[in-house]
Design an enzyme around this catalytic site. Sequence first.
Site, PDB file in Angstrom:
ATOM      1  N   ASN A 195       9.308   4.170   3.242  1.00 56.06           N
ATOM      2  CA  ASN A 195       9.418   3.836   4.818  1.00 56.06           C
ATOM      3  C   ASN A 195      10.394   2.954   5.089  1.00 56.06           C
ATOM      4  OD1 ASN A 195       6.555   3.605   3.304  1.00 56.06           O
ATOM      5  ND2 ASN A 195       5.862   3.607   5.624  1.00 56.06           N
TER       6      ASN A 195
ATOM      7  N   CYS B  76       4.212   9.296   0.585  1.00 56.12           N
ATOM      8  CA  CYS B  76       2.884   9.750   0.198  1.00 56.12           C
ATOM      9  C   CYS B  76       2.697  10.949  -0.934  1.00 56.12           C
ATOM     10  CB  CYS B  76       2.367  10.359   1.426  1.00 56.12           C
ATOM     11  SG  CYS B  76       0.702  11.264   1.209  1.00 56.12           S
TER      12      CYS B  76
ATOM     13  N   ARG C 195       0.865  -1.352   0.151  1.00 58.67           N
ATOM     14  CA  ARG C 195      -0.151   0.048   0.041  1.00 58.67           C
ATOM     15  C   ARG C 195       0.806   1.214  -0.030  1.00 58.67           C
ATOM     16  NH1 ARG C 195      -0.409   4.600   2.552  1.00 58.67           N
ATOM     17  NH2 ARG C 195      -0.026   3.590   4.627  1.00 58.67           N
ATOM     18  N   ASP C 196       1.156   1.496   1.017  1.00 60.36           N
ATOM     19  CA  ASP C 196       2.246   2.765   1.202  1.00 60.36           C
ATOM     20  C   ASP C 196       3.517   2.874  -0.005  1.00 60.36           C
ATOM     21  OD1 ASP C 196       3.177   5.200   2.060  1.00 60.36           O
ATOM     22  OD2 ASP C 196       3.394   4.675   4.276  1.00 60.36           O
TER      23      ASP C 196
ATOM     24  N   HIS D 167       8.982   6.679   8.419  1.00 56.68           N
ATOM     25  CA  HIS D 167       9.563   7.204   7.001  1.00 56.68           C
ATOM     26  C   HIS D 167      11.049   7.178   7.256  1.00 56.68           C
ATOM     27  CE1 HIS D 167       6.095   6.627   4.052  1.00 56.68           C
ATOM     28  NE2 HIS D 167       5.486   6.931   5.201  1.00 56.68           N
TER      29      HIS D 167
ATOM     30  N   HIS E  95       5.076   4.354  12.808  1.00 54.76           N
ATOM     31  CA  HIS E  95       5.065   4.362  11.076  1.00 54.76           C
ATOM     32  C   HIS E  95       6.266   5.380  10.739  1.00 54.76           C
ATOM     33  CE1 HIS E  95       2.891   4.007   7.171  1.00 54.76           C
ATOM     34  NE2 HIS E  95       3.408   5.140   6.880  1.00 54.76           N
TER      35      HIS E  95
HETATM   36  P1  HMG Z   1     -13.259  14.175  -2.857  1.00 50.43           P
HETATM   37  O1  HMG Z   1     -13.104  14.362  -4.042  1.00 50.43           O
HETATM   38  O2  HMG Z   1     -13.301  15.144  -1.682  1.00 50.43           O
HETATM   39  O3  HMG Z   1     -14.577  13.126  -2.695  1.00 50.43           O
HETATM   40  O4  HMG Z   1     -12.103  12.942  -2.293  1.00 50.43           O
HETATM   41  P2  HMG Z   1     -16.065  13.403  -2.541  1.00 50.43           P
HETATM   42  O5  HMG Z   1     -16.668  12.664  -1.205  1.00 50.43           O
HETATM   43  O6  HMG Z   1     -16.378  14.759  -2.792  1.00 50.43           O
HETATM   44  O7  HMG Z   1     -16.915  12.488  -3.718  1.00 50.43           O
HETATM   45  C1  HMG Z   1     -16.249  12.702  -5.063  1.00 50.43           C
HETATM   46  C2  HMG Z   1     -16.404  11.676  -5.990  1.00 50.43           C
HETATM   47  O8  HMG Z   1     -15.689  10.472  -5.499  1.00 50.43           O
HETATM   48  C3  HMG Z   1     -17.938  10.802  -5.787  1.00 50.43           C
HETATM   49  O9  HMG Z   1     -18.310  10.239  -6.800  1.00 50.43           O
HETATM   50  C4  HMG Z   1     -17.596   9.828  -4.901  1.00 50.43           C
HETATM   51  O10 HMG Z   1     -18.619   8.768  -4.838  1.00 50.43           O
HETATM   52  C5  HMG Z   1     -16.161   9.450  -5.245  1.00 50.43           C
HETATM   53  P3  HMG Z   1     -19.161  10.983  -8.103  1.00 50.43           P
HETATM   54  O11 HMG Z   1     -20.596  10.977  -7.348  1.00 50.43           O
HETATM   55  O12 HMG Z   1     -18.858  12.410  -8.219  1.00 50.43           O
HETATM   56  O13 HMG Z   1     -19.447   9.987  -9.047  1.00 50.43           O
HETATM   57  N1  HMG Z   1     -15.488   8.699  -4.064  1.00 50.43           N
HETATM   58  C6  HMG Z   1     -14.839   7.566  -3.995  1.00 50.43           C
HETATM   59  N2  HMG Z   1     -14.720   6.652  -5.165  1.00 50.43           N
HETATM   60  C7  HMG Z   1     -13.953   5.532  -4.926  1.00 50.43           C
HETATM   61  N3  HMG Z   1     -13.411   5.426  -3.844  1.00 50.43           N
HETATM   62  C8  HMG Z   1     -13.553   6.260  -2.479  1.00 50.43           C
HETATM   63  C9  HMG Z   1     -14.270   7.336  -3.000  1.00 50.43           C
HETATM   64  N4  HMG Z   1     -14.501   8.305  -2.264  1.00 50.43           N
HETATM   65  C10 HMG Z   1     -15.130   9.313  -2.927  1.00 50.43           C
HETATM   66  N5  HMG Z   1     -13.149   5.866  -1.371  1.00 50.43           N
HETATM   67  C11 HMG Z   1     -11.210  11.472  -0.940  1.00 50.43           C
HETATM   68  C12 HMG Z   1     -11.675  12.459  -1.007  1.00 50.43           C
HETATM   69  C13 HMG Z   1     -10.783  11.093   0.225  1.00 50.43           C
HETATM   70  C14 HMG Z   1     -11.800  10.268  -1.504  1.00 50.43           C
HETATM   71  C15 HMG Z   1      -9.728  11.710  -1.736  1.00 50.43           C
HETATM   72  O14 HMG Z   1      -9.116  12.752  -1.284  1.00 50.43           O
HETATM   73  C16 HMG Z   1      -8.891  10.777  -1.793  1.00 50.43           C
HETATM   74  O15 HMG Z   1      -8.939   9.408  -2.324  1.00 50.43           O
HETATM   75  N6  HMG Z   1      -7.543  10.790  -1.173  1.00 50.43           N
HETATM   76  C17 HMG Z   1      -6.561   9.852  -0.803  1.00 50.43           C
HETATM   77  C18 HMG Z   1      -5.129  10.384  -0.584  1.00 50.43           C
HETATM   78  C19 HMG Z   1      -4.403   9.378  -0.257  1.00 50.43           C
HETATM   79  O16 HMG Z   1      -4.408   8.174  -0.450  1.00 50.43           O
HETATM   80  N7  HMG Z   1      -2.920   9.445   0.246  1.00 50.43           N
HETATM   81  C20 HMG Z   1      -1.966   8.571   0.517  1.00 50.43           C
HETATM   82  C21 HMG Z   1      -2.549   7.777   1.609  1.00 50.43           C
HETATM   83  S1  HMG Z   1      -2.064   8.340   3.230  1.00 50.43           S
HETATM   84  C22 HMG Z   1      -0.490   8.167   3.492  1.00 50.43           C
HETATM   85  O17 HMG Z   1       0.289   7.613   2.809  1.00 50.43           O
HETATM   86  C23 HMG Z   1       0.022   8.395   4.975  1.00 50.43           C
HETATM   87  C24 HMG Z   1       0.087   7.145   5.949  1.00 50.43           C
HETATM   88  O18 HMG Z   1       1.138   6.265   5.204  1.00 50.43           O
HETATM   89  C25 HMG Z   1       0.749   7.590   7.148  1.00 50.43           C
HETATM   90  C26 HMG Z   1       2.021   8.244   7.284  1.00 50.43           C
HETATM   91  O19 HMG Z   1       3.007   8.154   6.567  1.00 50.43           O
HETATM   92  O20 HMG Z   1       1.967   9.246   8.053  1.00 50.43           O
HETATM   93  C27 HMG Z   1      -1.204   6.413   6.128  1.00 50.43           C
HETATM   94 MG    MG Z   2       3.233   6.283   5.281  1.00 50.79          MG
END
Ligand code: HMG
Ligand code: MG
Length: 306
Positions: free
Chosen positions: A250, A241, A16-17, A210, A208
């Site tokens: 990581n 990220c 995933r990450d 990095h 967690h």
């Molecule tokens: P948004 O555009 O604000 O979503 O994105 P929305 O709620 O306004 O919905 C818009 C459209 O997206 C709608 O469809 C929803 O159904 C659809 P429409 O009605 O327009 O056809 N939708 C989705 N479709 C599929 N799967 C979903 C989903 N949600 C809404 N889950 C959202 C908000 C959160 C979805 C977006 O910002 C997003 O996906 N962000 C993800 C960012 C990400 O993954 N970043 C990396 C992971 S975090 C990380 O790495 C840190 C970590 O490792 C810890 C650390 O290191 O600190 C965990």
């Molecule tokens: Mg991370």
Amino acid sequence: MSRYPDRVQVYEVGPRDGLQNESAFVPTEDKLALIGALAAAGLPRIEATSFVHPRWIPPLADADRVAAGLPTVEGTLFTALVPNQRGLDRALAAGMREVAVFMSASETHNQRNINKSRDATYTAFEPVFAACAEAGVAVRAYVSTAWGCPYEGDVAPAEVAGVARRLAEMGAYAISLGDTVGLGNPAQTHRVLDAVEAVVPMDRVALHMHDTRGCALANCLVGLERGVTTFDASIAGLGGCPYAPGASGNLATEDLVYMLHGMGIETGVNLDRLVDAGLLAQRLLGRTLPGRALQALAGGRSEGKS
Ligand code: HMG
Ligand code: MG
């Protein structure tokens, strides 16, 4: 009595990450081969994919297919990241039994990463926690930018503790504190844990880290001394990220496991099989990956052959 625990849990986040940060799309079957190799190494939990919006994280746009192809492996539980109710619905439909939600200690990273304020994130998580409780699905929660934010700079440990407390109260069984861009040092880790331990018991906290600036293992050592028993890591040091400029890999799983085993701490992970998984990751991605124990141990193998 040792100042370290006898056993810790290694929580693998590479599929995933790690893969969320690859510019080239890794085919689903290659992802599943890597996940299979990680499970064969005996990792107890593997974060296999992420049910975020595919437009936001194109490398994991095949989350539903990855989840459908996961093997059944005794002793390994597969988990997935979910950002909201829509993500949870997809995860439940795919049969996931544990999910991870995530938000940031800093407002700006939260906004950039999941397009919501922190307050709106808590509101969005409420139905997610309720549905998980109903379905008997365990929820882990990440607190990102706990050692600093790529947009805001310093983040106060009290902010981190506030978010951790709230997520624990909402029902997260574990709180994983994320050093999203790898800024932390050991003295700071003590300060973060001082603040968090006042609100969440250390046996519910994971680290967690990095390894952007090379301090991940040193920070984990502080965690071990403070009673943390779960550590996140990514095979071969993959990771980052896309919404955190400067985030790199990581902590490499093999580096962590090498250190833990050398200290006499059990993980249940087979380091030799982990090296196999790391070498597979290198073959699939077509480049040398940053994990240092991987290079040393794999190098030792080829020297042995000559
Ligand atoms: P948004 O555009 O604000 O979503 O994105 P929305 O709620 O306004 O919905 C818009 C459209 O997206 C709608 O469809 C929803 O159904 C659809 P429409 O009605 O327009 O056809 N939708 C989705 N479709 C599929 N799967 C979903 C989903 N949600 C809404 N889950 C959202 C908000 C959160 C979805 C977006 O910002 C997003 O996906 N962000 C993800 C960012 C990400 O993954 N970043 C990396 C992971 S975090 C990380 O790495 C840190 C970590 O490792 C810890 C650390 O290191 O600190 C965990
Ligand atoms: Mg991370």
